[in-house]
Design a protein around this motif. Structure first.
Motif, short mmCIF file in Angstrom:
data_model
loop_
_atom_site.label_atom_id
_atom_site.label_comp_id
_atom_site.label_asym_id
_atom_site.label_seq_id
_atom_site.Cartn_x
_atom_site.Cartn_y
_atom_site.Cartn_z
N ALA A 283 0.85 -1.20 -0.03
CA ALA A 283 -0.05 0.16 -0.02
C ALA A 283 0.88 1.26 0.01
O ALA A 283 1.68 1.41 0.95
N TRP A 284 0.70 2.11 -1.04
CA TRP A 284 1.82 3.10 -1.21
C TRP A 284 1.15 4.50 -0.93
O TRP A 284 -0.02 4.87 -1.25
N TRP A 285 2.06 5.22 -0.54
CA TRP A 285 1.81 7.01 -0.51
C TRP A 285 0.45 7.16 0.36
O TRP A 285 0.45 7.34 1.67
N PHE A 286 -0.39 7.44 -0.17
CA PHE A 286 -1.78 7.82 0.63
C PHE A 286 -2.25 6.75 1.11
O PHE A 286 -3.15 6.99 1.96
N HIS A 287 -1.93 5.59 0.66
CA HIS A 287 -2.47 4.23 1.39
C HIS A 287 -1.59 3.87 2.34
O HIS A 287 -1.92 2.68 3.00
N ASP A 288 -0.51 4.51 2.65
CA ASP A 288 0.67 3.96 3.40
C ASP A 288 0.18 4.04 4.91
O ASP A 288 0.65 5.31 5.55
N SER A 289 -0.95 3.52 5.72
CA SER A 289 -1.81 3.90 6.66
C SER A 289 -2.33 2.61 7.12
O SER A 289 -2.15 1.66 6.61
N PRO A 290 -2.55 2.81 8.32
CA PRO A 290 -3.18 1.48 8.86
C PRO A 290 -4.34 0.83 8.32
O PRO A 290 -4.48 -0.35 8.06
N GLU A 291 -5.46 1.67 7.91
CA GLU A 291 -6.87 1.20 7.33
C GLU A 291 -6.10 0.87 5.73
O GLU A 291 -6.58 0.27 5.20
N GLY A 292 -5.25 1.73 5.03
CA GLY A 292 -4.87 1.62 3.84
C GLY A 292 -4.07 0.00 3.97
O GLY A 292 -4.18 -0.69 2.87
#
Length: 470
Positions: free
Chosen positions: A384-393
């Protein structure tokens, strides 16, 4: 443990699942960090100078930070972000930091908040949440630490337990910083990666001048098709001497083409001799070059990364004043099945080729990317990259890709960061989320716990090393 960091952060709320996740996390928490793709500055490791001040460590270089502040009407000039024209910007680190701290509430619930709190607590021992009230005390403590040898880049590299990190450079870069690292005798492993966008994208600013410089560096006629391709081969070989194991391609779309040689040469003449280049020809040339780069990867072994789907520099005024990578890149829908077919028809069945696909379009995970990577030997899915490098992503990525591609058609985690202090935090978040996902499978009796341990270790460490040949 600082009060900023709960030991069970990001682990499942259900006690039974959390217990499994804790055990899995204990197996991977201390594994070395493999950072196979990112944008940290190799000069940090080459010259090992102290970081100037807290603002220039955490705020000025980090578009995750200043884009949020800008979204609330705070000018980038007030945050010390350099202007292209050398115009006036705030130079007082404490003033920048106070403005940042007064607006720290803007980061509530974001991954940036998690990364920052992790760095504040684990590196600098902060125990109170950053705010206007605590700004000066936090600044003074961090500033004091930054003057110590233990907080120079190489010492932090070792403290972070980084086994290897890749930076990303243009073919026009002389890799002098990497040469300095090698000459210094320091044992940290810092490698480069080949990012040819400035000489591959006809819409990249200064494209013609870049080609001229490309020719000067390589001694090839980069305004002829054969000389241009030869120049890429030479630079790729040069990058390999500084540890490169991968190339990286930041295209607007995933479009690929496989033109007959005469048509490819004619296209090259059009994009190098016509100004302005038509949007159709620019897209056609970028897509043809992805196929050419795949061909070169079969020859020289570089792993190929494709990062499509960002509308770069969406805010024209910010781009004009501050340049690239200033927080104004926006995700766009991206199609892969038809776009990649010309490249896959030619090279998709090559087991000796590795193409790592990334996306900013989550709708493509289950519909396109997982089925493609679950079939073609040459394809792997980047995390999961960039804007989606997050727990939910990360949760969405695992949920939508695992059932079709499995775990072993993915490549573990990479942090893709410019913010050096965030590296341990980002890897820690990924390890916690993956362990939580695996714990759910164990508790649902879809995976035995001993298997989950193996997968957790592979996701945290083994898959990245294998995929990127590190």
């Amino acid at each position: 443990m600082s009060s900023l960091l709960h030991p069970d952060r990001l682990l499942p709320a259900d006690p039974a699942v959390r217990a499994v996740a804790r055990r899995l996390y204990a197996e991977v928490e201390a594994l070395p960090i493999v950072s196979p793709h990112g944008h940290t500055d190799p000069r940090w490791y080459a010259f090992n100078e102290t970081f100037p001040d807290p603002a220039r460590l955490f705020v000025v270089p980090d578009h995750y930070v200043f884009r949020m502040l800008y979204s609330q009407g705070i000018p980038l000039e007030k945050l010390g972000v350099p202007r292209i024209d050398g115009g006036e910007t705030e130079q007082d680190g404490r003033a920048i930091w106070r403005l940042f701290a007064a607006n720290y509430h803007l980061f509530r619930g974001t991954p940036t908040r998690a990364w920052l709190d992790h760095a504040f607590a684990t590196l600098f021992g902060l125990e109170e949440r950053l705010s206007e009230k605590t700004a000066d005390a936090a600044y003074d403590r961090i500033a004091e630490k930054l003057q110590q040898d233990a907080f120079r880049p190489r010492a932090l590299f070792e403290r972070f337990n980084i086994e290897v990190i890749a930076t990303t450079e243009s073919p026009l870069d002389d890799l002098a910083a990497h040469a300095e690292i090698r000459a210094s005798g320091w044992g940290g492993r810092v490698v480069t990666a080949y990012r040819p966008d400035p000489v591959v994208d006809p819409e990249f600013e200064g494209f013609s001048a870049n080609l001229t410089r490309f020719g000067e560096i390589t001694g090839e006629d980069t305004f002829s098709w054969s000389g241009y391709l030869a120049a890429h081969r030479k630079r790729r070989a040069f990058f390999k001497t500084f540890g490169a194991t991968s190339s990286d391609h930041g295209h607007p779309t995933a479009a690929t083409f496989d033109l007959p040689p005469a048509e490819a040469e004619a296209l090259f003449r059009r994009v190098t001799r016509n100004a302005p280049v038509s949007a159709q020809d620019a897209e056609l040339f970028r897509g043809q070059m992805l196929t050419e780069m795949a061909r070169m990867s079969l020859e020289d072994g570089l792993v190929m990364q494709i990062h499509p789907g960002a509308v770069r520099n969406h805010n024209g005024q910010i781009f004009a004043r501050f340049g690239r990578d200033k927080g104004a890149d926006i995700p766009s829908p991206t199609e892969y099945v038809r776009a990649l077919k010309p490249l896959l028809d030619r090279f998709g069945n090559e087991a000796g080729l590795t193409i790592i696909l990334f996306t900013l379009d989550e709708t493509s995970y289950a519909r396109e990317l997982a089925p493609l990577a679950g079939h073609y030997p040459a394809l792997r899915l980047g995390p999961a990259w960039w804007f989606h490098d997050s727990p939910e992503g990360m949760k969405r990525f695992r949920t939508m890709t695992t059932e079709t591609a499995g775990f072993y058609n993915t490549v573990g985690f990479n942090d893709d960061t410019r913010a050096f202090p965030s590296i341990p935090a980002r890897h820690d978040v990924a390890r916690r989320i993956d362990c939580s996902f695996l714990a759910e499978l164990v508790c649902e009796h879809r995976l035995d716990e001993d298997e989950a341990v193996e997968v957790a270790r592979d996701l945290a460490y083994g898959l990245a090393k294998k995929a990127y040949k590190l």
